[in-house]
Design an enzyme around this catalytic site. Structure first.
Site, PDB file in Angstrom:
ATOM      1  N   GLY A 276       0.807  -1.198   0.000  1.00 40.06           N
ATOM      2  CA  GLY A 276       0.000   0.000   0.000  1.00 40.06           C
ATOM      3  C   GLY A 276       0.847   1.258   0.000  1.00 40.06           C
ATOM      4  O   GLY A 276       1.941   1.295   0.566  1.00 40.06           O
ATOM      5  N   SER A 277       0.362   2.310  -0.660  1.00 37.58           N
ATOM      6  CA  SER A 277       1.038   3.603  -0.609  1.00 37.58           C
ATOM      7  C   SER A 277       0.824   4.241   0.768  1.00 37.58           C
ATOM      8  O   SER A 277       0.050   3.763   1.579  1.00 37.58           O
ATOM      9  CB  SER A 277       0.496   4.513  -1.710  1.00 37.58           C
ATOM     10  OG  SER A 277       0.791   3.984  -2.981  1.00 37.58           O
ATOM     11  N   GLY A 278       1.524   5.350   1.011  1.00 34.72           N
ATOM     12  CA  GLY A 278       1.425   6.028   2.293  1.00 34.72           C
ATOM     13  C   GLY A 278       2.607   5.782   3.200  1.00 34.72           C
ATOM     14  O   GLY A 278       2.687   6.353   4.291  1.00 34.72           O
ATOM     15  N   HIS A 279       3.549   4.912   2.738  1.00 29.75           N
ATOM     16  CA  HIS A 279       4.729   4.588   3.552  1.00 29.75           C
ATOM     17  C   HIS A 279       6.008   5.160   2.939  1.00 29.75           C
ATOM     18  O   HIS A 279       7.099   4.717   3.274  1.00 29.75           O
ATOM     19  CB  HIS A 279       4.868   3.072   3.686  1.00 29.75           C
ATOM     20  CG  HIS A 279       3.643   2.393   4.188  1.00 29.75           C
ATOM     21  ND1 HIS A 279       3.051   2.740   5.384  1.00 29.75           N
ATOM     22  CD2 HIS A 279       2.882   1.403   3.660  1.00 29.75           C
ATOM     23  CE1 HIS A 279       1.980   1.973   5.568  1.00 29.75           C
ATOM     24  NE2 HIS A 279       1.849   1.178   4.544  1.00 29.75           N
TER      25      HIS A 279
ATOM     26  N   HIS B  26      -0.028   1.001   9.621  1.00 37.88           N
ATOM     27  CA  HIS B  26      -1.326   1.434   9.098  1.00 37.88           C
ATOM     28  C   HIS B  26      -2.206   1.992  10.207  1.00 37.88           C
ATOM     29  O   HIS B  26      -3.392   2.243   9.993  1.00 37.88           O
ATOM     30  CB  HIS B  26      -2.065   0.272   8.431  1.00 37.88           C
ATOM     31  CG  HIS B  26      -1.273  -0.422   7.381  1.00 37.88           C
ATOM     32  ND1 HIS B  26      -0.533  -1.558   7.631  1.00 37.88           N
ATOM     33  CD2 HIS B  26      -1.102  -0.137   6.073  1.00 37.88           C
ATOM     34  CE1 HIS B  26       0.064  -1.946   6.519  1.00 37.88           C
ATOM     35  NE2 HIS B  26      -0.264  -1.095   5.561  1.00 37.88           N
TER      36      HIS B  26
ATOM     37  N   ASP C 219      -1.140  -8.359   0.860  1.00 36.77           N
ATOM     38  CA  ASP C 219       0.137  -8.383   0.150  1.00 36.77           C
ATOM     39  C   ASP C 219       0.568  -9.817  -0.130  1.00 36.77           C
ATOM     40  O   ASP C 219       0.982 -10.153  -1.251  1.00 36.77           O
ATOM     41  CB  ASP C 219       1.220  -7.689   0.979  1.00 36.77           C
ATOM     42  CG  ASP C 219       1.056  -6.182   1.047  1.00 36.77           C
ATOM     43  OD1 ASP C 219       0.004  -5.683   0.607  1.00 36.77           O
ATOM     44  OD2 ASP C 219       1.969  -5.509   1.551  1.00 36.77           O
TER      45      ASP C 219
END
Length: 333
Positions: free
Chosen positions: A54-57, A219, A110
């Protein structure tokens, strides 16, 4: 909520396009399907390394695409796994004939989607191996995982396995190096504030003004305990204790100490954390021989930090020191 976005639905596409424009000397990007690849990939005879999530990291994972590290990264929507199609496309884009290693953080989506993509790649004649990063000692299971979560230790796996691939190791050998790092790295984090996912528009969880969450996931998953804010040294002690007990780390070990910011924590605070962590390790006869401090595995704008300790040997140290040239990590070139 105040964020520098246009339409929340287009955040990942626009960010990937901007990343590609900013680092065109290192990467090329695809926006349909979405992935980031080394500008010189595929490299004939070299094992390809693919990671994602996921993006955001950020800068995980796209910021680590380049010489000596990843060959491709596949960003999903914010905090959401990429689907098998772009993972397969990235795998095919970096296959130089020596096979491809998938480096996967231990989150259910994932793991399943990378597994499906690996099966699809195999059907097209590409040999794929996978390793699962599960360095978080905070909890055994969470809302997102079966078993431990994969967090900041992923950066160290990608760097060291990437160096092994760059020197020409076989797929079997690169996989073995990655698995050795996974077996010897442990992490734990703390959150001082929640983060705001763009399409949600509100905090991912709630903390009182005087509360912190020990053992938080990247998250915003709950950790071990919600406690009153303490001085930095006391918080570091709470993070390091479970890490050192887990393998366990023992007197005489040489380690890499990595203090990671969660996105909203200033460097001045990260170095306060590092100072105490190094002090505790020295008191226990554990020698810090390599270091990393900064925002490398973030949770959007969350205030907080994580501590990661990797037990080193001569080969892992040499691979860590090997040249790397990516947008977020660069030395020796």
């Amino acid at each position: 909520m105040k964020k520098l976005v246009n339409d929340p639905k287009n955040v990942v596409i626009e960010a990937v396009a901007g990343f590609g424009a900013a680092h065109a000397d290192i990467v090329r990007v695809s926006t349909d399907p979405v992935y980031i690849a080394r500008s010189d990939a595929p490299i004939s005879g070299k094992v390809g390394l693919v990671s994602g999530g996921g993006s955001g990291h950020e800068p995980l994972h796209g910021g680590f695409v380049g010489f000596g590290m990843l060959d491709a990264a596949v960003p999903g929507a914010v905090f959401t796994s990429p689907t098998p199609d772009p993972i397969l496309a990235a795998t095919k884009a970096v296959d130089g004939g020596a096979g491809v290693l998938h480096i996967v953080k231990n989150y259910t989506g994932d793991v399943l989607n990378f597994e499906t993509a690996a099966d699809l790649a195999l059907a097209e004649g590409i040999e794929v191996r996978s390793v699962i990063v599960n360095d978080d000692v905070a909890v055994k299971d969470s809302l997102y995982t079966a078993g431990r979560r994969g967090v900041a230790g992923t950066v160290l796996v990608e760097k060291i396995a990437g160096a092994a691939a760059e020197r020409g190791d076989s797929l079997e050998a690169v996989t073995a190096v990655a698995e050795r790092v996974i077996s010897q790295v442990r992490s734990m984090g703390v959150a001082l504030t929640p983060c705001v996912v763009p399409h949600a528009g509100e905090g991912s969880f709630t903390l009182g003004e005087d509360e912190i969450e020990i053992g938080i996931g990247i998250h915003g998953e709950p950790g071990r305990a919600r406690i009153k804010l303490e001085p930095a040294d006391a918080i570091v002690d709470r993070l390091l204790g479970p890490i050192l007990e887990d393998i366990p780390f023992v007197r005489g070990d040489q380690v890499l100490l990595f203090v990671n910011g969660m996105g909203g924590t200033p460097q001045i605070e990260l170095y306060i954390v590092f100072r105490r962590a190094a002090e505790v390790l020295a008191e226990q006869g554990i020698t810090v021989v390599r270091t990393l401090v900064g925002n490398f595995t973030t949770s959007l704008e969350m205030q907080g930090a994580s501590v990661t300790v990797l037990k080193l040997d001569a080969e892992l140290t040499s691979l860590w020191d090997a040249p790397v040239q990516t947008a977020a990590l660069r030395w020796g070139r």
